[in-house]
Scaffold this active site. Structure first.
Site, PDB file in Angstrom:
ATOM      1  N   SER A  49       0.794  -1.232   0.000  1.00  8.58           N
ATOM      2  CA  SER A  49       0.000   0.000   0.000  1.00  8.58           C
ATOM      3  C   SER A  49       0.827   1.284   0.000  1.00  8.58           C
ATOM      4  O   SER A  49       0.322   2.332  -0.352  1.00  8.58           O
ATOM      5  CB  SER A  49      -0.966   0.021   1.187  1.00  8.58           C
ATOM      6  OG  SER A  49      -0.281   0.255   2.395  1.00  8.58           O
ATOM      7  N   LYS A  92       0.622   4.877   6.652  1.00  7.02           N
ATOM      8  CA  LYS A  92      -0.030   5.658   5.588  1.00  7.02           C
ATOM      9  C   LYS A  92       0.531   7.074   5.573  1.00  7.02           C
ATOM     10  O   LYS A  92       1.290   7.467   6.447  1.00  7.02           O
ATOM     11  CB  LYS A  92      -1.550   5.720   5.794  1.00  7.02           C
ATOM     12  CG  LYS A  92      -2.234   4.368   5.920  1.00  7.02           C
ATOM     13  CD  LYS A  92      -2.179   3.563   4.653  1.00  7.02           C
ATOM     14  CE  LYS A  92      -2.809   2.185   4.884  1.00  7.02           C
ATOM     15  NZ  LYS A  92      -2.469   1.233   3.877  1.00  7.02           N
TER      16      LYS A  92
END
Length: 189
Positions: A49, A92
């Site tokens: 990700s 993230k």
């Protein structure tokens, strides 16, 4: 000096030496605990990700102290616990800041109605805006995060992650310590 007193003296020296080592070992354990708890933490990237910035298997040191002295910034790479699985952490990038409205339209991120053109990390058009298809207005203490590999990331667009509050942020990814050929400070901006 008698043979008996020499032996007692040697035993005291040995016990003194062992006591010194024991104190030293306990001090190291205590300092390690304090550093891991309050200053830094090792974490490993699992999945794709955050590609191309971070790769699956990268080992990082997370700076847990800087957010005690300054606010998080847009594009900081942060670590936070996944609320549905114990001992699972997500990595993230902060995209939306407190008080902003985030929306994804036509494959691009918009902040307060303006396209976020400074976002050089998400290189591909976003295929599924999920909850961000509609405007997401962040509260005074909320952050909207996304993975750099936008089409392969479970992030704030997903109701399972949602927006984060300041207390959710464990810290900021600081240094990559493995693989050895890629060791270095992680670029945030």
């Amino acid at each position: 000096m008698s043979r008996h007193s020499k032996r007692e003296e040697e035993e005291r020296d040995i016990l003194g030496e062992l006591g010194g080592w024991l104190v030293y070992i306990l001090l190291i354990i205590g300092l390690t605990y304090l550093i891991i708890t309050f200053v830094g933490q090792r974490t490993m990237v699992s999945g794709s990700s955050m590609e191309t910035t971070l790769q699956d298997g990268d080992n990082l040191i997370v700076d847990k102290i800087s957010y005690r002295f300054r606010d998080p910034k847009r594009y900081d790479i942060i670590v936070f616990p996944y609320k549905y699985e114990e001992d699972t952490y997500y990595i993230k990038r902060i995209i939306g800041m407190p008080g902003e409205t985030v929306q994804i339209r036509d494959g691009y991120v918009y902040i307060d109605g303006k396209r976020l053109t400074s976002d050089i990390y998400g290189k591909e058009k976003i295929k599924d805006p999920q909850t961000a298809a509609e405007p997401v207005t962040l509260g005074d203490d909320e952050y909207f995060v996304m993975g750099d590999n936008r089409n392969h990331s479970m992030d704030s667009r997903d109701p399972g992650v949602g927006v984060l509050t300041r207390k959710d942020l464990i810290g900021r990814a600081w240094v990559r310590i493995y693989p050895f050929d890629n060791i270095g400070v992680i670029r945030h901006e």
